[in-house]
Scaffold this motif. Structure first.
Motif, PDB file in Angstrom:
ATOM      1  N   ALA A  54      34.117   7.218  43.292  1.00 22.54           N
ATOM      2  CA  ALA A  54      33.257   6.889  41.934  1.00 22.54           C
ATOM      3  C   ALA A  54      34.035   7.569  40.769  1.00 22.54           C
ATOM      4  CB  ALA A  54      31.961   7.257  42.103  1.00 22.54           C
ATOM      5  N   ALA A  55      34.817   8.977  40.843  1.00 19.23           N
ATOM      6  CA  ALA A  55      34.909   9.437  39.737  1.00 19.23           C
ATOM      7  C   ALA A  55      36.300   8.823  39.196  1.00 19.23           C
ATOM      8  CB  ALA A  55      35.632  10.851  40.315  1.00 19.23           C
ATOM      9  N   TYR A  56      36.866   7.838  39.648  1.00 20.77           N
ATOM     10  CA  TYR A  56      37.965   7.168  39.124  1.00 20.77           C
ATOM     11  C   TYR A  56      38.038   5.644  39.303  1.00 20.77           C
ATOM     12  CZ  TYR A  56      39.829   7.239  43.890  1.00 20.77           C
ATOM     13  OH  TYR A  56      40.137   7.043  45.278  1.00 20.77           O
ATOM     14  N   SER A  57      37.183   4.960  39.633  1.00 23.54           N
ATOM     15  CA  SER A  57      37.086   3.646  39.841  1.00 23.54           C
ATOM     16  C   SER A  57      35.793   2.782  39.365  1.00 23.54           C
ATOM     17  CB  SER A  57      37.284   3.161  41.227  1.00 23.54           C
ATOM     18  OG  SER A  57      36.058   3.472  42.160  1.00 23.54           O
ATOM     19  N   SER A  58      35.675   1.487  39.369  1.00 24.06           N
ATOM     20  CA  SER A  58      34.447   0.799  39.166  1.00 24.06           C
ATOM     21  C   SER A  58      33.335   0.420  40.383  1.00 24.06           C
ATOM     22  CB  SER A  58      35.038  -0.646  38.857  1.00 24.06           C
ATOM     23  OG  SER A  58      35.754  -1.345  39.817  1.00 24.06           O
ATOM     24  N   LEU A  59      33.898   1.406  41.400  1.00 22.45           N
ATOM     25  CA  LEU A  59      33.318   0.956  42.679  1.00 22.45           C
ATOM     26  C   LEU A  59      31.679   1.122  42.562  1.00 22.45           C
ATOM     27  CD1 LEU A  59      33.220   0.883  45.766  1.00 22.45           C
ATOM     28  CD2 LEU A  59      33.271   3.309  46.006  1.00 22.45           C
ATOM     29  N   PRO A  60      30.863   1.978  41.954  1.00 25.49           N
ATOM     30  CA  PRO A  60      29.518   2.093  41.891  1.00 25.49           C
ATOM     31  C   PRO A  60      28.722   1.068  41.044  1.00 25.49           C
ATOM     32  CG  PRO A  60      30.446   4.179  41.041  1.00 25.49           C
ATOM     33  CD  PRO A  60      31.588   3.195  41.020  1.00 25.49           C
ATOM     34  N   ALA A  61      29.764  -0.029  40.256  1.00 27.68           N
ATOM     35  CA  ALA A  61      29.168  -1.178  39.767  1.00 27.68           C
ATOM     36  C   ALA A  61      28.415  -1.925  40.802  1.00 27.68           C
ATOM     37  CB  ALA A  61      29.986  -1.497  38.804  1.00 27.68           C
ATOM     38  N   PHE A  62      28.831  -1.946  42.097  1.00 25.16           N
ATOM     39  CA  PHE A  62      28.298  -2.810  43.089  1.00 25.16           C
ATOM     40  C   PHE A  62      26.944  -2.175  43.609  1.00 25.16           C
ATOM     41  CE2 PHE A  62      33.077  -3.683  43.422  1.00 25.16           C
ATOM     42  CZ  PHE A  62      33.261  -4.675  43.811  1.00 25.16           C
ATOM     43  N   LEU A  63      26.536  -1.282  43.394  1.00 26.25           N
ATOM     44  CA  LEU A  63      25.178  -0.884  43.379  1.00 26.25           C
ATOM     45  C   LEU A  63      24.117  -1.416  42.413  1.00 26.25           C
ATOM     46  CD1 LEU A  63      25.752   2.844  44.157  1.00 26.25           C
ATOM     47  CD2 LEU A  63      25.001   1.244  45.970  1.00 26.25           C
ATOM     48  N   CYS A  64      24.473  -1.880  41.381  1.00 24.32           N
ATOM     49  CA  CYS A  64      23.711  -2.613  40.422  1.00 24.32           C
ATOM     50  C   CYS A  64      23.786  -4.096  40.789  1.00 24.32           C
ATOM     51  CB  CYS A  64      24.473  -2.847  39.110  1.00 24.32           C
ATOM     52  SG  CYS A  64      24.820  -0.972  38.287  1.00 24.32           S
ATOM     53  N   GLY A  65      22.707  -4.742  40.147  1.00 22.73           N
ATOM     54  CA  GLY A  65      22.877  -6.429  40.260  1.00 22.73           C
ATOM     55  C   GLY A  65      23.900  -6.893  39.586  1.00 22.73           C
ATOM     56  N   ASP A  66      23.779  -8.298  39.563  1.00 23.12           N
ATOM     57  CA  ASP A  66      24.892  -9.170  39.126  1.00 23.12           C
ATOM     58  C   ASP A  66      24.842  -8.729  37.665  1.00 23.12           C
ATOM     59  OD1 ASP A  66      25.505 -10.420  41.448  1.00 23.12           O
ATOM     60  OD2 ASP A  66      24.069 -12.006  41.067  1.00 23.12           O
ATOM     61  N   GLN A  67      23.930  -8.375  37.014  1.00 17.90           N
ATOM     62  CA  GLN A  67      23.949  -8.005  35.632  1.00 17.90           C
ATOM     63  C   GLN A  67      23.403  -6.746  35.172  1.00 17.90           C
ATOM     64  OE1 GLN A  67      22.340 -11.593  33.439  1.00 17.90           O
ATOM     65  NE2 GLN A  67      23.539 -13.120  34.471  1.00 17.90           N
ATOM     66  N   PHE A  68      23.876  -6.167  34.232  1.00 17.94           N
ATOM     67  CA  PHE A  68      23.118  -4.877  34.127  1.00 17.94           C
ATOM     68  C   PHE A  68      23.754  -4.290  32.397  1.00 17.94           C
ATOM     69  CE2 PHE A  68      26.992  -4.684  36.420  1.00 17.94           C
ATOM     70  CZ  PHE A  68      28.014  -4.160  35.686  1.00 17.94           C
ATOM     71  N   THR A  69      22.652  -3.446  32.116  1.00 18.77           N
ATOM     72  CA  THR A  69      23.255  -2.798  30.846  1.00 18.77           C
ATOM     73  C   THR A  69      24.192  -1.706  30.936  1.00 18.77           C
ATOM     74  OG1 THR A  69      21.291  -1.138  30.623  1.00 18.77           O
ATOM     75  CG2 THR A  69      21.191  -3.429  29.711  1.00 18.77           C
ATOM     76  N   VAL A  70      24.909  -1.268  30.037  1.00 15.38           N
ATOM     77  CA  VAL A  70      25.715  -0.080  29.909  1.00 15.38           C
ATOM     78  C   VAL A  70      25.034   1.207  30.382  1.00 15.38           C
ATOM     79  CG1 VAL A  70      27.265   1.429  28.841  1.00 15.38           C
ATOM     80  CG2 VAL A  70      27.566  -0.941  28.770  1.00 15.38           C
ATOM     81  N   PRO A  71      23.546   1.495  29.848  1.00 18.34           N
ATOM     82  CA  PRO A  71      23.087   2.519  29.939  1.00 18.34           C
ATOM     83  C   PRO A  71      22.444   2.623  31.686  1.00 18.34           C
ATOM     84  CG  PRO A  71      22.141   2.029  28.146  1.00 18.34           C
ATOM     85  CD  PRO A  71      23.147   0.959  28.464  1.00 18.34           C
ATOM     86  N   GLU A  72      22.140   1.367  32.196  1.00 22.62           N
ATOM     87  CA  GLU A  72      22.022   1.302  33.761  1.00 22.62           C
ATOM     88  C   GLU A  72      23.011   1.685  34.729  1.00 22.62           C
ATOM     89  OE1 GLU A  72      18.387  -2.175  33.359  1.00 22.62           O
ATOM     90  OE2 GLU A  72      20.180  -2.749  33.775  1.00 22.62           O
ATOM     91  N   LEU A  73      24.291   1.302  34.050  1.00 24.76           N
ATOM     92  CA  LEU A  73      25.507   1.540  34.906  1.00 24.76           C
ATOM     93  C   LEU A  73      25.599   2.811  34.926  1.00 24.76           C
ATOM     94  CD1 LEU A  73      27.761   0.403  36.492  1.00 24.76           C
ATOM     95  CD2 LEU A  73      29.129  -0.049  34.547  1.00 24.76           C
ATOM     96  N   HIS A  74      25.461   3.586  33.747  1.00 24.74           N
ATOM     97  CA  HIS A  74      25.683   4.924  33.360  1.00 24.74           C
ATOM     98  C   HIS A  74      24.676   5.647  34.180  1.00 24.74           C
ATOM     99  CE1 HIS A  74      24.727   8.905  31.077  1.00 24.74           C
ATOM    100  NE2 HIS A  74      25.965   8.809  31.034  1.00 24.74           N
ATOM    101  N   ALA A  75      23.506   5.450  34.393  1.00 23.19           N
ATOM    102  CA  ALA A  75      22.709   5.993  35.326  1.00 23.19           C
ATOM    103  C   ALA A  75      22.945   6.012  36.603  1.00 23.19           C
ATOM    104  CB  ALA A  75      21.072   5.555  35.106  1.00 23.19           C
TER     105      ALA A  75
END
Length: 216
Positions: A134-155
């Motif tokens: 998670a420190a160097y990749s987009s991996l955590p984005a798969f924990l979001c839904g199909d669509q998300f805001t930047v603050p949601e992804l940040h959290a």
């Protein structure tokens, strides 16, 4: 006696800012009645490779078809399974909590029940791997839904890394990574009821083979 060849899947999700793992209750010996990782035998007549077996097991036992499924490693030896010498290939997947069905129960990764085999060791290793990536990749984005805001992804990133991240710096890193695209015409009410743009992963980054690995 033949070697027992299986796959196990560590299915991670994020609930109220806490990483949780999906477990199911074993209905057969050994360790009948204990919570365990979704797993099963590799079928030589059905599975072209171990990853196919893991995907099959996840779909059958957890009702999940994950866009992200990565091999973690193998665990083997004569003492890990009372039925005999065994080898399991471990995979992990990250999914939003809403896709999990009723056949599994979620547990916080830091507060697990008694687990059979070496499943506690496996989960600990996978969680460490996910936090490192998670420190160097987009991996955590798969924990979001199909669509998300930047603050949601940040959290989500903050929850996975278990540390605060400067939001302006986070936005700049997202721009550098180039993994997101705006969802045309889609917004969501954000802070102070202001509409926030919704984003999604670009098509080429929606699979395990294309996780962008650059500093985040």
């Amino acid at each position: 006696m033949s070697i027992i060849l299986t796959v196990d899947a560590v299915l991670l999700t994020l609930v109220q800012g806490e990483l949780e793992v999906a477990l199911f209750k074993r209905d057969a010996e050994p360790f009948k009645g204990l919570w365990a990782l979704p797993g099963g035998y590799v079928h030589e007549d059905k599975d072209d490779h171990a990853g196919a077996a893991a995907a099959r097991v996840l779909k059958r036992k957890a009702g999940v078809v994950s866009p992200y499924l990565e091999e973690y490693g193998t665990f083997s030896g004569p003492g890990r399974d009372p039925r005999g010498w065994s080898l399991t290939v471990v995979y992990y997947a990250l999914v939003p909590p809403g896709v999990l069905g009723d056949t599994v129960q979620r547990f916080p990764v830091g507060r697990l029940p008694a687990l059979p085999f070496d499943h506690a060791q496996i989960i600990a290793g996978v969680v460490a791997r996910v936090r490192n990536k998670a420190a160097y990749s987009s991996l955590p984005a798969f924990l979001c839904g199909d669509q998300f805001t930047v603050p949601e992804l940040h959290a989500v990133y903050e929850a996975v890394l278990a540390q605060p991240l400067n939001l302006p710096n986070f936005r700049r890193k997202l721009d550098d990574l180039g993994i997101l695209e705006e969802v045309p015409g889609a917004t969501k009410l954000g802070g102070r009821n202001r509409p926030a743009q919704l984003y999604r992963l670009k098509k080429q980054f929606r699979s395990a083979l294309s996780v962008r690995e650059r500093g985040l």
